[in-house]
Scaffold this active site. Structure first.
Site, mmCIF file in Angstrom:
data_model
loop_
_atom_site.group_PDB
_atom_site.id
_atom_site.type_symbol
_atom_site.label_atom_id
_atom_site.label_comp_id
_atom_site.label_asym_id
_atom_site.label_seq_id
_atom_site.Cartn_x
_atom_site.Cartn_y
_atom_site.Cartn_z
ATOM 1 C CE LYS A 174 -3.997 -4.047 2.002
ATOM 2 N NZ LYS A 174 -3.846 -5.066 0.974
ATOM 3 C CG ASP A 195 -7.371 -1.540 0.897
ATOM 4 O OD1 ASP A 195 -8.348 -2.303 1.052
ATOM 5 O OD2 ASP A 195 -6.391 -1.822 0.186
HETATM 6 P P1 ATP Z 1 -3.672 -1.384 -2.225
HETATM 7 O O1 ATP Z 1 -2.913 -2.389 -1.419
HETATM 8 O O2 ATP Z 1 -4.613 -0.530 -1.409
HETATM 9 O O3 ATP Z 1 -4.280 -1.924 -3.472
HETATM 10 P P2 ATP Z 1 -1.109 -0.480 -3.080
HETATM 11 O O4 ATP Z 1 -0.368 -0.516 -1.792
HETATM 12 O O5 ATP Z 1 -0.893 -1.626 -4.019
HETATM 13 O O6 ATP Z 1 -2.629 -0.308 -2.770
HETATM 14 P P3 ATP Z 1 -0.402 2.267 -3.346
HETATM 15 O O7 ATP Z 1 0.956 2.306 -2.731
HETATM 16 O O8 ATP Z 1 -1.520 2.827 -2.559
HETATM 17 O O9 ATP Z 1 -0.772 0.820 -3.862
HETATM 18 O O10 ATP Z 1 -0.234 3.017 -4.744
HETATM 19 C C1 ATP Z 1 -1.076 2.816 -5.875
HETATM 20 C C2 ATP Z 1 -0.954 4.061 -6.767
HETATM 21 O O11 ATP Z 1 -1.576 5.148 -6.103
HETATM 22 C C3 ATP Z 1 0.484 4.518 -6.986
HETATM 23 O O12 ATP Z 1 1.004 3.954 -8.151
HETATM 24 C C4 ATP Z 1 0.370 6.038 -7.057
HETATM 25 O O13 ATP Z 1 0.273 6.479 -8.375
HETATM 26 C C5 ATP Z 1 -0.933 6.384 -6.375
HETATM 27 N N1 ATP Z 1 -0.828 7.086 -5.063
HETATM 28 C C6 ATP Z 1 -1.713 7.977 -4.624
HETATM 29 N N2 ATP Z 1 -1.390 8.408 -3.392
HETATM 30 C C7 ATP Z 1 -0.271 7.771 -3.021
HETATM 31 C C8 ATP Z 1 0.529 7.796 -1.856
HETATM 32 N N3 ATP Z 1 0.235 8.595 -0.814
HETATM 33 N N4 ATP Z 1 1.596 6.962 -1.788
HETATM 34 C C9 ATP Z 1 1.869 6.159 -2.843
HETATM 35 N N5 ATP Z 1 1.164 6.119 -3.990
HETATM 36 C C10 ATP Z 1 0.093 6.906 -4.089
#
Ligand code: ATP
Length: 302
Positions: free
Chosen positions: A12, A146
């Site tokens: 997203k 989210d």
């Molecule tokens: P958001 O935009 O919802 O704040 P994000 O995209 O910045 O999230 P994610 O890629 O969801 O961040 O990853 C945040 C942390 O979550 C990672 O550093 C990792 O340790 C953990 N994590 C848990 N599940 C997953 C997954 N399926 N894929 C990637 N990271 C994951």
């Protein structure tokens, strides 16, 4: 033969991310406009022998992605299998989760959340009696702010922690170029920085809603708002140069996506998005994507 189900998890961007005051429960009150993007991960759940509900998770050596119960996909299976058990369901085979990442990790694009949503859809397809949509919703909201959005996708207004969703009318296709950073940013760290900053929250999305209804990409580009951007830029000042480079290359508008550090560039058309991604690719990893896309869905087996 072992049964197997694959599902797609879409990333997203936030076209509007208004961050209100910190609540007593430690969350911020948000007013956000989510748009789901074509950029995605793919998960495959396969029934295996072994101890469940999750026997293993394979992220193909991606060092940032946990391969245990810290992974939101793993937790999604645990929660849905607990619901199945609590509702008198028979013992289920364990599953092995295969996770192919296309969404950057800790990139501000809800990758982990989308994986949780897609896992709920895939695991639900393996249950003898599928859980109703409202159960998936409840579990999604428990898993993270989210996750409900990534379950439904498209364009939605999110309030509360972002989990109260209202569909928004959006006309046309939006073309994006995306610049990924080598190292992620922690969402709590960006919120922490934001809380130290003097600022006025942007909580009105009426003009953006009108622009999305009319499908006017120039208006949408003008109205994109991210209250987290200043905090992300303060933690990662070099992102300012990335945004400038994308806008110089022809994007209508460049922003930090959510809490960053991915930068998203809204472009007039697909050709411009490809040119902008090509230019940004000289400095690091970049790609194109379109929105809105669907929410998490189970892939038809061939
Ligand atoms: P958001 O935009 O919802 O704040 P994000 O995209 O910045 O999230 P994610 O890629 O969801 O961040 O990853 C945040 C942390 O979550 C990672 O550093 C990792 O340790 C953990 N994590 C848990 N599940 C997953 C997954 N399926 N894929 C990637 N990271 C994951």
């Amino acid at each position: 033969m072992a049964r197997s189900v694959s599902a797609i998890a879409h990333a997203k961007v936030n076209l509007h991310l208004g961050v209100g005051p910190l609540r007593e429960d430690g969350y911020h009150e948000l007013v956000t406009v989510f748009q789901s993007l074509s950029l995605h991960d793919e998960l495959t759940l396969t029934e295996v022998d072994g101890e469940g509900p999750v026997a293993s998770l394979d992220a193909h050596g991606n060092p940032e992605v946990p391969e245990d119960d810290r992974n939101l996909a793993w937790r999604a299976v645990e929660k849905l299998s607990a619901w199945h058990r609590d509702n008198g369901g028979d013992a289920l085979p364990a599953v092995a989760i295969d996770l192919l990442k296309g969404i950057p990790t800790a990139g501000g694009m809800a990758g982990g959340s989308a994986d949780a949503a897609a896992t709920l859809r895939a695991y639900n397809a393996l249950l003898p009696v599928a859980a109703p949509e409202e159960v998936l919703w409840r579990i999604a909201a428990e898993l993270g702010s989210d996750v409900p959005f990534t379950l439904v996708g498209e364009t939605q207004l999110g309030t509360g922690r972002g989990e109260n969703l209202t569909p928004m009318l959006s006309t046309g296709t939006y073309h994006w170029a995306l610049a990924f950073a080598k190292e992620g940013l922690s969402t709590p760290a960006v919120f922490g920085k934001l809380d130290q900053m003097e600022r006025t929250p942007h909580l009105d999305t009426a003009e953006l809603a009108a622009a999305l209804r009319s499908g006017d990409v120039h208006q949408v580009a003008r109205l994109i708002t991210n209250d987290m951007q200043a905090a992300a830029l303060s933690l990662r000042p070099q992102l300012r140069r990335t945004i400038e480079a994308g806008e110089r290359a022809g994007a209508l508008r460049g922003i930090v996506s959510g809490s960053g550090p991915t930068c998203a560039f809204l472009c007039e058309d697909a050709e411009t998005a490809a040119e902008v991604a090509g230019e940004l690719g000289l400095y690091g990893k970049a790609t194109t994507a379109t929105g809105p896309a669907r929410g998490a869905y189970v892939k038809e087996s061939k």
